[in-house]
Enzyme design. Structure first.
Site, PDB file in Angstrom:
ATOM      1  N   SER A 193       0.830  -1.199   0.000  1.00 40.49           N
ATOM      2  CA  SER A 193       0.000   0.000   0.000  1.00 40.49           C
ATOM      3  C   SER A 193       0.870   1.257   0.000  1.00 40.49           C
ATOM      4  CB  SER A 193      -0.964  -0.036   1.186  1.00 40.49           C
ATOM      5  OG  SER A 193      -1.894   1.008   1.115  1.00 40.49           O
TER       6      SER A 193
ATOM      7  N   ASP B 113      -1.046   1.207  -4.599  1.00 38.54           N
ATOM      8  CA  ASP B 113      -1.833   0.075  -5.108  1.00 38.54           C
ATOM      9  C   ASP B 113      -3.253   0.477  -5.488  1.00 38.54           C
ATOM     10  OD1 ASP B 113      -2.586   0.406  -2.424  1.00 38.54           O
ATOM     11  OD2 ASP B 113      -3.140  -1.704  -2.212  1.00 38.54           O
TER      12      ASP B 113
ATOM     13  N   ASP C  46      -5.934   1.759  -3.920  1.00 40.85           N
ATOM     14  CA  ASP C  46      -7.171   1.513  -3.183  1.00 40.85           C
ATOM     15  C   ASP C  46      -7.614   2.740  -2.381  1.00 40.85           C
ATOM     16  OD1 ASP C  46      -5.224   1.293  -1.213  1.00 40.85           O
ATOM     17  OD2 ASP C  46      -5.774  -0.730  -0.580  1.00 40.85           O
TER      18      ASP C  46
ATOM     19  N   ASP D 141      -2.950   6.111  -3.792  1.00 45.94           N
ATOM     20  CA  ASP D 141      -1.748   5.495  -3.245  1.00 45.94           C
ATOM     21  C   ASP D 141      -1.207   4.440  -4.219  1.00 45.94           C
ATOM     22  OD1 ASP D 141      -3.626   3.502  -2.871  1.00 45.94           O
ATOM     23  OD2 ASP D 141      -3.079   3.076  -0.799  1.00 45.94           O
TER      24      ASP D 141
END
Length: 576
Positions: A149, A303, A305, A301
């Site tokens: 993340s 990734d 999400d 961010d």
């Protein structure tokens, strides 16, 4: 060097022929040059937290490497064969922009395939929400994404998703972890069956983007879309693969991408932290917004999400919204659209979490819709969808800048959420309003709730002990008063009990156990203490509120609540 017996045993195991020569050499190097780092690398096994397993990359059982991920995958393979004995097993794997993500993803694919499991492996980096979508789309039993993340560049991680597209939850996670922990490293099958590994790309991308547009578009006129100026930054992450195409195909033409941050890069060179929760991360995007006179800024961010959003206030100045505010705006918009379409009939719900704004419940109630509240993490919102199939899920979010629109993706999804907040902005602007004005009006109608997060970082073994001691102190010596206000209720999610301090009555809470404490005071303040499940931090979530009669009361009320929050921080000694 004096090494504790448990650490020495772990180190010696990693010096056996089960581990390759490079790994053994790296362990020996740590023994001679970095004893403290050796301790940190071996003192415990990496654990599954709120968002899967994250850790620093390196050698050792407390690090992310081919062996710790190989062991996870071997254990998971064994578990899949046990749970689905007569089915053709299929898994899908995605990965982000971090260092080694692609090679670690291939290691994971190799181990699954060596265990006779069909593997669908994305040919290049992809957003985490696309993994959740692909899992259901391809009919897989399980999915893995390699990501950490928004953690610093030295981190990577491993998140496990199940048949429904959501992350694993209790008791299943404990069952999987038990299999993994009882597995020795020499049982890992690393020799791939390449015939079982299939690479996937554009077909899934097209289906994912089509689904995102279907879920997050709400009849916004083309003229309104044309009048909206958007700045977007992927913060060197995976969203560059999906969000520009999604916005374009949805009809948004005026999208200004921050060029310096558009190329995926695991070093995240232009930011201190690739986290849209941090104001500094959107500095370049805000500058571009002023240069292009844009209405809205969205940053995601690595990734893809979480999303951070900035909009113009009544003075035309760009301001950053927090996760609670974006969640309220998007939920309100969804509820309005569902009501307008005549789709609300008492069989719908929205989702939130215990650390998020209580305003979600007020908002849902005003539409006659239930607001279900779960533990921290979107896996709990995904579980709500699975647990209540008779109810329709409208949308939901949590304070940490995540939102989920509908149930096509069962995790926080910055692709659909980016499109949704642009729909909010476009329709507001077309009506002579703005995102900011819509937010203030929601405060007038539902009460002005203001939240603040205090996050204390405590690294390493000593930090973990310090965090544990802080939670022990809060439990053994519960606060009776905060900022001059009596504490009237304490909820302890570890013991599943709620204690009413006015009546001294204790009740049982029907919710899974978690290391969380929530204090409620007589003036409606809510304070939650929670160690992070993925980072070396303890977090304190503060929520205060006030009634305002009109938008003109906002500034004075905000000043009052800001001071109240600072008083609480000082009273609880959370400045250090």
């Amino acid at each position: 060097m004096n090494i504790a017996p448990n650490i020495l045993n772990a180190v010696n195991e990693w010096l056996t022929p089960t581990f390759d020569q490079d790994t053994q050499a790296a362990v020996k190097e740590l023994m001679t040059t970095s004893p403290k780092e050796l301790e940190e690398s071996f003192y415990k096994n990496l654990e599954f937290g709120t968002g899967g397993m994250r850790g620093v990359m390196g050698v050792g059982n407390n690090r992310i490497n081919k062996y710790t991920l190989g062991k996870n995958t071997q254990g998971l393979s064994n578990y899949l064969h046990e749970v689905f004995p007569n089915e053709t097993l299929k898994v899908v794997i995605a990965y982000d922009c971090r260092h080694n993500s692609n090679t670690l993803a291939k290691v994971v694919a190799d181990v699954f395939s060596a265990n006779g499991i069909q593997v669908y492996l994305f040919s290049d980096l992809r957003p985490t929400p696309e993994l959740s979508f692909a899992l259901k789309y391809l009919g897989c039993q399980c999915g893995i994404v390699l990501t950490a993340s928004h953690n610093p560049p030295e981190y990577n991680g491993y998140k496990v998703y199940w048949q429904d597209g959501g992350q694993i939850v209790p008791p299943q996670d404990a069952a999987i972890i038990n299999v993994i922990e009882n597995l020795s490293y020499d049982k890992i099958k690393f020799d791939a069956n390449e015939s079982l590994i299939k690479y996937i790309d554009t077909d899934i991308d097209k289906a994912f983007i089509k689904s995102s547009i279907e879920n997050a578009s709400f009849n916004t006129p083309a003229e309104a879309k044309d009048n909206l100026q958007i700045v977007f930054t992927s913060l060197h992450g995976t969203s560059i693969k999906s969000i520009p195409d999604t916005l374009s195909q949805a009809g948004y033409k005026n999208v200004h991408i921050v060029p310096e941050q558009a190329i995926p890069d695991g070093d995240f060179p232009t930011v201190k932290s690739p986290n849209p929760e941090e104001p500094e991360a959107l500095t370049m995007a805000l500058a571009l917004a002023d240069k292009t006179n844009s209405d809205i800024v969205v940053g995601t961010d690595p990734d893809c999400d979480r999303l951070g959003v900035a909009v113009r206030n009544n003075d035309g100045k760009m301001i950053l919204l927090n996760g609670n505010q974006t969640m309220i705006l998007m939920t309100s918009f969804l509820l309005q659209q569902w009501k307008k379409a005549g789709k609300i009939n008492g069989k719908q719900f929205v989702g939130s979490t215990i650390v998020s704004t209580p305003m979600m419940m007020e908002l849902a109630s005003s539409y006659g819709v239930e607001c279900k509240v779960g533990l921290t993490g979107f896996k709990w919102i995904a579980k709500m969808i699975k647990d209540f199939p008779e109810l329709q899920f409208i949308g939901g979010g949590e304070e940490s800048f995540g939102f989920m629109v509908g149930d096509a993706v069962r995790d926080k999804d910055a692709v659909a959420a980016t499109l949704l907040i642009c729909e909010v902005a476009a329709q507001a602007k077309a009506a002579g309003s703005s995102v900011y004005k819509e937010l203030l009006q929601l405060y007038v109608e539902n009460g002005f709730y203001k939240e603040h997060l205090v996050s204390l970082t405590k690294k390493g073994m000593e930090g973990l002990e310090e965090i544990n001691q802080m939670m022990i102190n809060l439990r053994q010596n519960p606060l009776k008063e905060i900022n001059g206000q009596r504490v009237i209720m304490v909820e302890d999610y570890q013991s599943s009990t709620a204690l009413n301090l006015l009546t001294n009555e204790e009740s049982v809470m029907d919710i899974p156990k978690s290391n969380v404490l929530i204090y409620y005071t007589e003036d409606g303040t809510k304070i939650c203490a929670r160690p992070s499940g993925t980072e070396p931090k303890i977090k304190f979530y503060i929520s205060v509120n006030a009634e305002i009669e009109s938008v003109s009361d906002f500034t004075e009320a905000e000043s009052f609540l800001d001071q109240k929050i600072q008083n609480i921080i000082a009273d609880m000694q959370l400045n250090s």
